[in-house]
Design a protein around this motif. Structure first.
Motif, PDB file in Angstrom:
ATOM      1  N   GLU A 276     -50.497 -23.427   0.278  1.00  0.00           N
ATOM      2  CA  GLU A 276     -49.579 -22.807   1.231  1.00  0.00           C
ATOM      3  C   GLU A 276     -49.631 -21.293   1.074  1.00  0.00           C
ATOM      4  N   PRO A 277     -49.268 -20.545   2.123  1.00  0.00           N
ATOM      5  CA  PRO A 277     -49.141 -19.099   1.942  1.00  0.00           C
ATOM      6  C   PRO A 277     -48.102 -18.807   0.857  1.00  0.00           C
ATOM      7  N   PRO A 278     -48.300 -17.752   0.080  1.00  0.00           N
ATOM      8  CA  PRO A 278     -47.398 -17.473  -1.050  1.00  0.00           C
ATOM      9  C   PRO A 278     -46.075 -16.847  -0.604  1.00  0.00           C
ATOM     10  N   THR A 279     -45.233 -17.643   0.045  1.00  0.00           N
ATOM     11  CA  THR A 279     -43.907 -17.187   0.443  1.00  0.00           C
ATOM     12  C   THR A 279     -42.948 -17.258  -0.742  1.00  0.00           C
ATOM     13  N   ARG A 280     -41.785 -16.656  -0.587  1.00  0.00           N
ATOM     14  CA  ARG A 280     -40.787 -16.678  -1.657  1.00  0.00           C
ATOM     15  C   ARG A 280     -40.374 -18.110  -2.000  1.00  0.00           C
ATOM     16  N   SER A 281     -40.061 -18.910  -1.000  1.00  0.00           N
ATOM     17  CA  SER A 281     -39.597 -20.270  -1.278  1.00  0.00           C
ATOM     18  C   SER A 281     -40.682 -21.103  -1.951  1.00  0.00           C
ATOM     19  N   HIS A 282     -41.938 -20.936  -1.510  1.00  0.00           N
ATOM     20  CA  HIS A 282     -43.037 -21.680  -2.131  1.00  0.00           C
ATOM     21  C   HIS A 282     -43.224 -21.255  -3.584  1.00  0.00           C
ATOM     22  N   CYS A 283     -43.172 -19.953  -3.848  1.00  0.00           N
ATOM     23  CA  CYS A 283     -43.350 -19.465  -5.219  1.00  0.00           C
ATOM     24  C   CYS A 283     -42.230 -19.951  -6.135  1.00  0.00           C
ATOM     25  N   LEU A 284     -41.016 -20.035  -5.610  1.00  0.00           N
ATOM     26  CA  LEU A 284     -39.905 -20.550  -6.418  1.00  0.00           C
ATOM     27  C   LEU A 284     -40.111 -22.031  -6.742  1.00  0.00           C
ATOM     28  N   ARG A 285     -40.657 -22.789  -5.796  1.00  0.00           N
ATOM     29  CA  ARG A 285     -40.957 -24.197  -6.084  1.00  0.00           C
ATOM     30  C   ARG A 285     -42.007 -24.306  -7.184  1.00  0.00           C
ATOM     31  N   VAL A 286     -43.026 -23.443  -7.113  1.00  0.00           N
ATOM     32  CA  VAL A 286     -44.069 -23.462  -8.149  1.00  0.00           C
ATOM     33  C   VAL A 286     -43.477 -23.080  -9.502  1.00  0.00           C
ATOM     34  N   LEU A 287     -42.572 -22.124  -9.519  1.00  0.00           N
ATOM     35  CA  LEU A 287     -41.941 -21.740 -10.779  1.00  0.00           C
ATOM     36  C   LEU A 287     -41.179 -22.903 -11.397  1.00  0.00           C
ATOM     37  N   ARG A 288     -40.643 -23.779 -10.580  1.00  0.00           N
ATOM     38  CA  ARG A 288     -39.889 -24.913 -11.135  1.00  0.00           C
ATOM     39  C   ARG A 288     -40.795 -26.091 -11.452  1.00  0.00           C
ATOM     40  N   TYR A 289     -41.795 -26.353 -10.635  1.00  0.00           N
ATOM     41  CA  TYR A 289     -42.539 -27.604 -10.782  1.00  0.00           C
ATOM     42  C   TYR A 289     -44.035 -27.424 -11.029  1.00  0.00           C
ATOM     43  N   GLY A 290     -44.533 -26.195 -11.061  1.00  0.00           N
ATOM     44  CA  GLY A 290     -45.950 -25.979 -11.275  1.00  0.00           C
ATOM     45  C   GLY A 290     -46.321 -25.917 -12.745  1.00  0.00           C
TER      46      GLY A 290
ATOM     47  N   ILE B 129     -30.887 -18.391  -9.063  1.00  0.00           N
ATOM     48  CA  ILE B 129     -31.620 -17.940  -7.877  1.00  0.00           C
ATOM     49  C   ILE B 129     -31.436 -18.932  -6.738  1.00  0.00           C
ATOM     50  N   GLY B 130     -31.512 -20.228  -7.063  1.00  0.00           N
ATOM     51  CA  GLY B 130     -31.356 -21.254  -6.035  1.00  0.00           C
ATOM     52  C   GLY B 130     -29.977 -21.212  -5.394  1.00  0.00           C
ATOM     53  N   ARG B 131     -28.933 -21.047  -6.201  1.00  0.00           N
ATOM     54  CA  ARG B 131     -27.569 -20.982  -5.656  1.00  0.00           C
ATOM     55  C   ARG B 131     -27.395 -19.738  -4.783  1.00  0.00           C
ATOM     56  N   ARG B 132     -27.970 -18.618  -5.228  1.00  0.00           N
ATOM     57  CA  ARG B 132     -27.854 -17.386  -4.456  1.00  0.00           C
ATOM     58  C   ARG B 132     -28.595 -17.509  -3.125  1.00  0.00           C
ATOM     59  N   ASP B 133     -29.805 -18.071  -3.169  1.00  0.00           N
ATOM     60  CA  ASP B 133     -30.574 -18.241  -1.936  1.00  0.00           C
ATOM     61  C   ASP B 133     -29.879 -19.209  -0.987  1.00  0.00           C
ATOM     62  N   GLU B 134     -29.295 -20.246  -1.543  1.00  0.00           N
ATOM     63  CA  GLU B 134     -28.596 -21.233  -0.716  1.00  0.00           C
ATOM     64  C   GLU B 134     -27.405 -20.593  -0.021  1.00  0.00           C
ATOM     65  N   ALA B 135     -26.712 -19.728  -0.735  1.00  0.00           N
ATOM     66  CA  ALA B 135     -25.551 -19.060  -0.147  1.00  0.00           C
ATOM     67  C   ALA B 135     -25.956 -18.062   0.927  1.00  0.00           C
ATOM     68  N   GLU B 136     -27.085 -17.350   0.680  1.00  0.00           N
ATOM     69  CA  GLU B 136     -27.509 -16.308   1.608  1.00  0.00           C
ATOM     70  C   GLU B 136     -28.274 -16.856   2.798  1.00  0.00           C
ATOM     71  N   ALA B 137     -29.117 -17.864   2.570  1.00  0.00           N
ATOM     72  CA  ALA B 137     -29.942 -18.427   3.648  1.00  0.00           C
ATOM     73  C   ALA B 137     -30.297 -19.865   3.291  1.00  0.00           C
ATOM     74  N   PRO B 138     -29.456 -20.826   3.691  1.00  0.00           N
ATOM     75  CA  PRO B 138     -29.669 -22.227   3.283  1.00  0.00           C
ATOM     76  C   PRO B 138     -31.055 -22.767   3.615  1.00  0.00           C
ATOM     77  N   HIS B 139     -31.654 -22.301   4.720  1.00  0.00           N
ATOM     78  CA  HIS B 139     -32.958 -22.834   5.120  1.00  0.00           C
ATOM     79  C   HIS B 139     -34.087 -22.345   4.225  1.00  0.00           C
ATOM     80  N   LEU B 140     -33.815 -21.321   3.352  1.00  0.00           N
ATOM     81  CA  LEU B 140     -34.857 -20.803   2.465  1.00  0.00           C
ATOM     82  C   LEU B 140     -34.810 -21.418   1.077  1.00  0.00           C
ATOM     83  N   ALA B 141     -33.775 -22.189   0.790  1.00  0.00           N
ATOM     84  CA  ALA B 141     -33.654 -22.771  -0.549  1.00  0.00           C
ATOM     85  C   ALA B 141     -34.815 -23.725  -0.789  1.00  0.00           C
TER      86      ALA B 141
END
Length: 438
Positions: free
Chosen positions: A365-379, A417-429
């Motif tokens: 996938e393109p290296p977007t913020r949400s994708h990189c955060l997923r990799v940080l948790r599960y990669g 980070i996940g809680r902050r992103d969810e609060a600011e933009a739920p679709h980006l979590a």
């Protein structure tokens, strides 16, 4: 239970803690460790260090006895015990040892990064003000690993006469997102010390410079040497396809630089290299490294997709039992899977149409913020290192995510980070993906 038995158990705790610390040091940069694996390892270390605390005097003596040139990680549990007990005398002795034996310094540094911040109050501040370059450096290391800004000390360290201190300060400027130090980093690209030049370029890149920093890293990446691979991994994340090809093409023709080129290709994110990587998978010397680069681009999970093959028979890499064999180098690709090049080629023939040339991909996938955060948790760890860098490249001034910090600290930070992103933009979590095969 006899006192001798208690002592024996404590000595076992010492041996296990030291062994596991060495294993953890390796694990943070290996291709087959997930964050959950690191968490299990950290919990095992914590349990054995806890065992040392119960019988602290014997535990200290046992670790100290094991503190030899061949068991350098022994300084780590000693440092943890001294910090947690506010034992300044013993901590002083460890610093003196590290001053005289530089080989002990990495484990000493990592212990300061691993220990909980509550045990560092006052100690690190005194280190930052010390006359000793080593203590100031470890103080800066500690701040960077805990992602705490040491303030003006960092600026003075960048101008220090001691190269190792300068290099660490330059590295920390990028790790901490110190945009105010960008010009200092650019100025340090002319430093006489190669480590300083590299970290100046790496940090300037993270801090948003796409001019002089890129030029410096390209020059390092084009030259065979100890900083080549690192420079390629950094700069190829921002070069466009044409510039990447100009840099890599000569390297692919140089046997001494081929491994660096293959690894670098994975960080271009460009699918135009996929067929070339598949061909490299047909060579025993480069098969596993090429497969890892292919995964970095496409996200293909070799195990799940059944694209692996059994290890070839009668092929030895690294040390063996033959006393007449002078090869003592470890197998750099030991923990990477063996790809079946024909199966990978067939998989790519089917999947290639869903990818587009000219787009940078990171694990499919393109290296977007949400994708990189997923990799940080599960990669895997090497993938997580790249994801942390991408986050800084996407948003210069962002502190670099501490992928070698204790797992519990990383998990807490990801939750925040996940809680902050969810609060600011739920679709980006970020959601949970399956990790790509190493």
């Amino acid at each position: 239970m006899s006192l001798d038995l208690y002592d024996d158990i404590t000595e076992e705790h010492a041996e296990e803690a030291i062994f596991l610390w060495h294993l953890r040091t390796l694990a943070t940069r290996q291709p087959h460790y997930l964050l959950d694996d690191l968490d299990l390892l950290d919990n095992r270390i914590a349990a054995h260090v806890g065992g040392l605390r119960i019988n602290a005097e014997v535990g200290w003596a046992a670790c100290r006895e094991l503190l030899t040139d061949t068991d350098m990680p022994a300084i780590a549990p000693l440092t943890l015990m001294a910090l947690e007990a506010a034992d300044h005398a013993n901590l002083e002795s460890l610093f003196e040892l590290a001053e005289h034996e530089p080989a002990f310094q990495p484990a000493l540094e990592s212990a300061f990064g691993w220990v909980s911040s509550q045990f560092l109050r006052g100690t690190v501040q005194a280190m930052l003000q010390s006359a000793s370059p080593l203590r100031r450096r470890i103080g800066i290391v500690c701040c960077a690993m805990h992602r705490v800004d040491p303030g003006p000390v960092l600026l003075s360290a960048i101008a220090d006469a001691e190269p190792a201190l300068r290099a660490r300060a330059l590295r920390s400027a990028g790790e901490l997102g110190r945009l105010d130090l960008l010009e200092c980093c650019l100025h340090s690209l002319a430093d006489e010390n190669p480590a300083c030049r590299y970290w100046a370029g790496a940090s300037a890149l993270l801090l948003g410079n796409r001019g002089r920093a890129v030029e410096a890293l390209v020059a390092m990446g084009a030259s065979t040497g100890p900083w080549q691979e690192r420079a390629l991994r950094r700069v190829l994340k921002v070069l466009d396809a044409s510039a990447a090809r100009t840099l890599l093409s000569p390297l692919t023709q140089q046997p001494a630089a081929l491994r660096a080129a293959i690894q670098g290709v994975g960080h271009t994110g460009q699918i135009v290299y996929c067929d070339w990587l598949i061909e490299r998978m047909r060579s025993l010397e480069t098969a596993r490294l090429a497969a890892e680069a292919f995964t970095f681009i496409t996200g293909a999970d070799l195990a799940e997709l059944e694209l692996e093959r059994p290890p070839p028979e009668d092929v030895e890499y690294g040390p063996n039992d033959d006393p007449d064999d002078d090869n003592v180098a470890m197998d750099e690709d030991e923990d990477l899977p063996w790809p079946d090049a024909d199966k990978v080629a067939e998989w790519w023939r089917v999947q290639a149409p869903r990818f587009s040339e000219g787009i940078r991909y990171f694990l499919g996938e393109p290296p977007t913020r949400s994708h990189c955060l997923r990799v940080l948790r599960y990669g895997y760890q090497r993938q997580r290192i790249a994801a942390a860098q991408y986050l800084c490249l996407l948003e210069p001034g962002t502190p670099l995510f501490p992928v070698i910090a204790p797992a519990w600290r990383q998990l807490r930070l990801l939750d925040e980070i996940g809680r902050r992103d969810e609060a600011e933009a739920p679709h980006l979590a970020p959601g949970r993906p399956k990790p790509a095969c190493p």
